[in-house]
Design a protein around this motif. Structure first.
Motif, PDB file in Angstrom:
ATOM      1  N   TYR A  12     -43.813 -30.736 -44.504  1.00  0.00           N
ATOM      2  CA  TYR A  12     -44.879 -29.855 -44.034  1.00  0.00           C
ATOM      3  C   TYR A  12     -44.412 -28.432 -44.286  1.00  0.00           C
ATOM      4  N   VAL A  66     -38.580 -36.347 -42.407  1.00  0.00           N
ATOM      5  CA  VAL A  66     -39.667 -35.359 -42.272  1.00  0.00           C
ATOM      6  C   VAL A  66     -39.030 -33.976 -42.165  1.00  0.00           C
ATOM      7  N   ASP A 123     -46.745 -35.868 -53.899  1.00  0.00           N
ATOM      8  CA  ASP A 123     -47.853 -36.018 -52.945  1.00  0.00           C
ATOM      9  C   ASP A 123     -47.358 -36.183 -51.509  1.00  0.00           C
ATOM     10  N   ASN A 124     -46.070 -36.011 -51.295  1.00  0.00           N
ATOM     11  CA  ASN A 124     -45.513 -36.043 -49.937  1.00  0.00           C
ATOM     12  C   ASN A 124     -45.381 -34.650 -49.336  1.00  0.00           C
ATOM     13  N   LEU A 125     -45.877 -33.626 -50.049  1.00  0.00           N
ATOM     14  CA  LEU A 125     -45.751 -32.245 -49.577  1.00  0.00           C
ATOM     15  C   LEU A 125     -47.126 -31.718 -49.141  1.00  0.00           C
ATOM     16  N   VAL A 126     -47.217 -31.318 -47.872  1.00  0.00           N
ATOM     17  CA  VAL A 126     -48.469 -30.759 -47.342  1.00  0.00           C
ATOM     18  C   VAL A 126     -48.240 -29.275 -47.102  1.00  0.00           C
ATOM     19  N   HIS A 172     -40.940 -40.572 -51.580  1.00  0.00           N
ATOM     20  CA  HIS A 172     -42.316 -40.952 -51.232  1.00  0.00           C
ATOM     21  C   HIS A 172     -42.444 -41.505 -49.813  1.00  0.00           C
ATOM     22  N   ARG A 173     -41.344 -41.908 -49.199  1.00  0.00           N
ATOM     23  CA  ARG A 173     -41.431 -42.382 -47.814  1.00  0.00           C
ATOM     24  C   ARG A 173     -41.272 -41.230 -46.810  1.00  0.00           C
ATOM     25  N   ARG A 231     -41.764 -36.838 -45.818  1.00  0.00           N
ATOM     26  CA  ARG A 231     -42.869 -35.876 -45.833  1.00  0.00           C
ATOM     27  C   ARG A 231     -42.321 -34.461 -45.631  1.00  0.00           C
ATOM     28  N   CYS A 250     -46.666 -30.999 -36.207  1.00  0.00           N
ATOM     29  CA  CYS A 250     -46.695 -32.297 -35.542  1.00  0.00           C
ATOM     30  C   CYS A 250     -45.897 -32.120 -34.260  1.00  0.00           C
ATOM     31  N   ALA A 295     -38.940 -31.923 -50.911  1.00  0.00           N
ATOM     32  CA  ALA A 295     -39.904 -33.003 -51.194  1.00  0.00           C
ATOM     33  C   ALA A 295     -39.323 -34.001 -52.192  1.00  0.00           C
TER      34      ALA A 295
END
Ligand SMILES: C[S@@+](CC[C@H](N)C(=O)[O-])C[C@H]1O[C@@H](n2cnc3c(N)ncnc32)[C@H](O)[C@@H]1O
Length: 185
Positions: free
Chosen positions: A59, A33, A81-84, A54-55, A57, A96, A49
């Motif tokens: 932020y 992360v 799709d692991n990038l917010v 894919h496992r 993340r 978090c 990313a």
């Protein structure tokens, strides 16, 4: 927003700062992360990313809504799709609590309104074994970068990091213009 943003593919910047090399050096790998504070257009968030996979993340937060939107679009184009990516002020943001393997500052700690508060937030986000990484401009004359009065010397950055309750583990050069400080909880 008048602040300079770097395209994720900026060829000039890549001559003096290779994001993939830096992310490897700090030990970023699959499943991790990564929290990118003041991510801009994703010069570090995008390669991060790709690296965490894919496992993992990423932020990524910034106050510049246009930059965040460009980052979202680029991530979507690449199917990351692991990038917010979110528009948030670092002083007010916890992506978090206790989750981050890496909380990363890419040439921006000196930019924040309240860097001390941002570092306190960073500490809360770090996992017990997580690593804070502060990559920033050396405080010396050079042809690129912010004006001298905006820069943080290594001592200033180190003192801010320690004052936030973190332990500095290493201080090193990173290319011709930057230093890289790592710290843990
Ligand atoms: C020099 S840019 C670096 C961007 C990116 N880290 C990079 O390496 O390309 C500094 C970034 O910090 C962001 N920033 C400044 N103050 C901020 C704050 N209080 N909260 C979140 N982002 C902030 C700016 O919008 C800008 O994107």
């Amino acid at each position: 927003m008048t602040r300079r943003q770097f395209s994720p593919d900026d060829p000039e910047r890549r001559k003096w700062q290779d994001p993939v090399e830096i992310l490897s050096l700090i030990g970023l790998g699959p499943g991790m992360v990564f929290v990118d504070i003041g991510c801009g257009d994703g010069y570090f968030a995008l390669p991060a990313a790709r690296k965490v996979g894919h496992r993992g993340r990423v932020y990524a937060n910034d106050i510049d809504a246009d930059a965040v939107e460009r980052l979202r679009q680029r991530a979507a184009q690449e199917g990351l799709d692991n990038l917010v990516a979110e528009v948030k002020e670092a002083e007010e943001t916890l992506a978090c609590e206790g989750c981050a393997d890496v909380v990363f500052f890419g040439i921006d700690l000196h930019d924040f309104r309240d860097p001390a508060q941002v570092l306190v937030n960073a500490k809360k986000m770090l996992s017990p074994k997580g690593k804070l990484v502060d990559l920033d401009w050396k405080d010396q004359p050079m042809p690129v970068g912010p004006p001298p009065e905006k820069r943080f010397s290594i001592d200033k950055a180190r003192n801010l990091i320690v004052s936030a309750g973190l332990r500095v583990v290493s201080v090193q050069d990173s290319g011709p213009y930057h230093y890289l400080i790592t710290a843990t909880r």
